[in-house]
Each structure stands twice: as structure tokens, then as C-alpha cells.
Write an enzyme that holds these catalytic residues in place. Structure first.
Site, mmCIF file in Angstrom:
data_model
loop_
_atom_site.group_PDB
_atom_site.id
_atom_site.type_symbol
_atom_site.label_atom_id
_atom_site.label_comp_id
_atom_site.label_asym_id
_atom_site.label_seq_id
_atom_site.Cartn_x
_atom_site.Cartn_y
_atom_site.Cartn_z
ATOM 1 N N GLU A 67 30.294 55.334 68.944
ATOM 2 C CA GLU A 67 29.152 55.739 69.760
ATOM 3 C C GLU A 67 28.793 57.211 69.588
ATOM 4 O OE1 GLU A 67 30.893 52.055 71.268
ATOM 5 O OE2 GLU A 67 31.781 54.031 70.847
ATOM 6 N N PHE A 92 30.459 52.932 77.095
ATOM 7 C CA PHE A 92 30.929 53.597 75.883
ATOM 8 C C PHE A 92 30.005 54.751 75.483
ATOM 9 C CE2 PHE A 92 32.384 49.062 75.084
ATOM 10 C CZ PHE A 92 33.619 49.280 75.656
ATOM 11 N N HIS A 118 24.709 46.702 80.154
ATOM 12 C CA HIS A 118 25.923 46.418 80.934
ATOM 13 C C HIS A 118 26.232 47.535 81.923
ATOM 14 C CE1 HIS A 118 26.166 43.806 77.423
ATOM 15 N NE2 HIS A 118 26.945 43.009 78.129
#
Length: 321
Positions: A67, A92, A118
Site C-alpha cells: 500500500e 491497510f 471496508h
């Protein structure tokens, strides 16, 4: 009181709501050669993202489970003249790439839109996959616009706002499989301006993300009992619609905030700041995740457990009034 029953006619088409982002980009990338799309292990074979890679192999970049590399590379592309969208899990992106978001994107005012999925407790993966501090982390960064979409359609509206005016932007959504809050797109969405879904004098419920649908449904049930409340969809956390908050405080009997986020440092705290700064001493309650690592379970179960589902909101309104 029995909880609100979702409209399953709306739920069925929303089961592929997460596909709306790549579908929108299919359209927009055709029109604008300067749009790039970055992902971190988010374009599985056979997905719409995979189709985009095949169509635009030099403009759609799969970074793998990296990421920080994704955000840093996206910022570099943005500073070279591209409008860049990144998409992956919020937990993340905002935790592992905090430095890159702050220094590569925000500090440089790089036109990067971080679509973080999410958000909150929706992953069901426990503390390692819950994103419950993400809004607070990114909102603290100068130059960032922070949006928490009520549904996938609203995420698309926020994305189009970014494409029309590229700048550092964070859009948070749950899994992308949630029911629609709005049946059409012509409800006056504007970044930085809350949407009034219902009106009434008893209290104001300010929802964001999945809290917006809970607030809307709770208001409908309360209305059946003769309790009329105002419902605000605070889809933009930064810049916050302070005018709507002040107006609600002056015109209704109290304010309740609803968010799938740590209640100690999210929407509720920002609303409380507005009330304090304007000297508005009214009844006020924050509903969200307490200062703990959340239990493991399905999102809807946890929302009920922590008291910010429909029944929890109804209970809180009745206690307040």
C-alpha cells in the site's frame, strides 16, 4: 420494537455495488487520457478491474500487497499531471501508508483520490482488518477532502467530484454491497454540504457512512409513533457542514451522531467541536465504536452490540427526549 426490515428489491442490485467504481472509470478513462487507476491486490482475474488492466495496461497499475508503494507511486503520477485513483482496504491504506498519504499526497497537494473500502467494522475480519481510526487519521492532514459515502452511488458522485476538480481526496465506503440510501442521484449531493433526509423538531440524527441508512430507517419508525426527527447525511467530514450543525442545534431538541468509527475521534467529536465553539449547550450523544478493540463478528451484529443500529438509535432518541 422490531428492527427495520431492509427493502430487498433494493438490496439485490446493490450486491455488485463495488463494481460501480471500475464501471465508472471505464467511462471516464475513455474520455480522459490523464486518469490513472492504482490498486493493491484488488484486481483479481475476471474482475472489472482486470478488464481495465487489459484495456489500459499503461494506466491501470496493480501494486500488489504494498500500500505504501501504491500511494507513493500514485502521488508521483499525479505530480506529473495525472488524475489518480487508488483503491484498496482502508485499514491497510491509512495505517501502512500514513506517511505517504501525509507527505506525498497531502503535503504536495497531489491530485490523488483514495477510495478506501471496508471502512469501519464491515470487513468482519476483527481488529487486524477493522478500519475504525481512518477518518480521524486522514482528517488531521491539511489539504485533504474527506468523504464517507452513504452508499455506492454516493461514492460514484464523490469520485466524479474529484475528477471534475482533482485534489487530495479520501473516500471511505464499507464493502460496497450495502443497500441504497437514495433511489436516485438527483438529491442535491454536494461535497461539504449535508443532505437533509427527514425533518422534525424532536432531535437531529447526524449519520455518516452506514450510519446514514440506520438514521433514516430509525426516523421512519419513530415517525410511526409520532416522533418527528431531523436526519442529516453528513457525507463529508472535511470540510464539515458547520452551518447545518448549528442550525440543527438551534432548531431541534438535541443531536445524536451515528458512525461506524471510533466515537472518540470521528464525526461525533467534530460535531461536538462545532457545538462548543458556537456556545451551543444542548443535549448531545455520540453513537459509534467505544475505545476498545472491537469484538469479532458480522458487521450488523457488531453495530447492534455497540448500539448504533436502528434499534440503538431509536432507544437513544427516546432517552434524549
Amino acid at each position: 420494537m422490531a428492527g427495520y426490515v431492509f427493502n430487498f428489491d433494493l438490496m439485490v442490485p446493490m450486491m455488485r455495488a463495488r463494481d460501480m467504481i471500475p464501471l465508472t472509470l471505464m467511462e471516464e478513462m475513455e474520455k480522459n487520457p490523464d486518469i490513472m487507476y492504482f490498486g493493491a491486490d484488488g484486481f483479481p482475474i475476471g474482475s472489472l478491474g482486470d478488464d481495465l488492466i487489459k484495456k489500459y495496461p499503461d494506466r491501470v497499475i496493480e501494486c500488489g500487497i504494498a500500500e505504501a508503494d501504491m500511494v507513493g507511486s500514485a502521488a508521483g503520477a499525479a505530480l506529473s499531471g495525472k488524475a489518480v485513483i487508488c483503491q484498496t482496504f482502508s485499514c491497510f491504506t491509512t495505517m501502512r501508508a500514513t506517511d505517504q498519504i501525509l507527505l506525498d499526497v497531502a503535503y504536495n497537494e497531489a491530485p490523488v483520490c483514495l477510495i478506501c473500502t471496508h471502512g469501519g467494522l464491515t470487513s468482519g475480519g476483527g481488529p487486524t482488518h477493522n478500519a475504525v481510526q481512518d477518518v480521524s487519521v486522514v482528517s488531521a492532514m491539511p489539504n485533504m477532502t474527506v468523504c464517507v459515502a452513504a452508499d455506492a452511488n454516493q461514492c460514484v458522485l464523490a469520485l466524479k467530484d474529484f475528477l471534475a476538480n482533482p485534489r487530495p481526496m479520501f473516500i471511505r465506503i464499507p464493502q460496497g454491497e450495502e443497500p441504497l440510501v437514495y433511489s436516485t442521484d438527483d438529491y442535491g449531493y454536494q461535497v461539504g454540504k449535508a443532505v437533509t433526509i427527514a425533518d422534525g423538531p424532536a432531535a437531529t440524527i447526524i449519520g455518516t457512512g452506514c450510519g446514514t441508512l440506520y438514521a433514516k430507517n430509525a426516523a421512519e419508525l419513530l415517525a410511526q409513533e409520532g416522533i418527528q426527527v431531523r436526519v442529516l447525511d453528513m457525507h463529508t467530514i472535511k470540510p464539515l457542514d458547520t452551518e447545518a450543525v448549528v442550525k440543527a442545534a438551534k432548531e431541534t431538541g438535541g443531536i445524536i451522531t451515528v458512525e461506524d468509527h471510533a466515537a472518540s475521534c470521528g464525526l461525533g467529536s467534530y460535531v461536538a467541536n462545532v457545538l462548543a465553539e458556537n456556545g451551543l449547550g444542548i443535549k448531545f450523544k455520540k453513537l459509534g465504536i467505544p475505545d476498545e478493540f472491537a469484538k469479532l463478528g458480522y458487521a450488523a451484529e457488531l453495530h447492534a452490540y455497540y448500539g448504533y443500529d436502528v434499534d440503538g438509535i431509536i432507544r437513544t432518541v427516546k432517552e434524549m427526549i
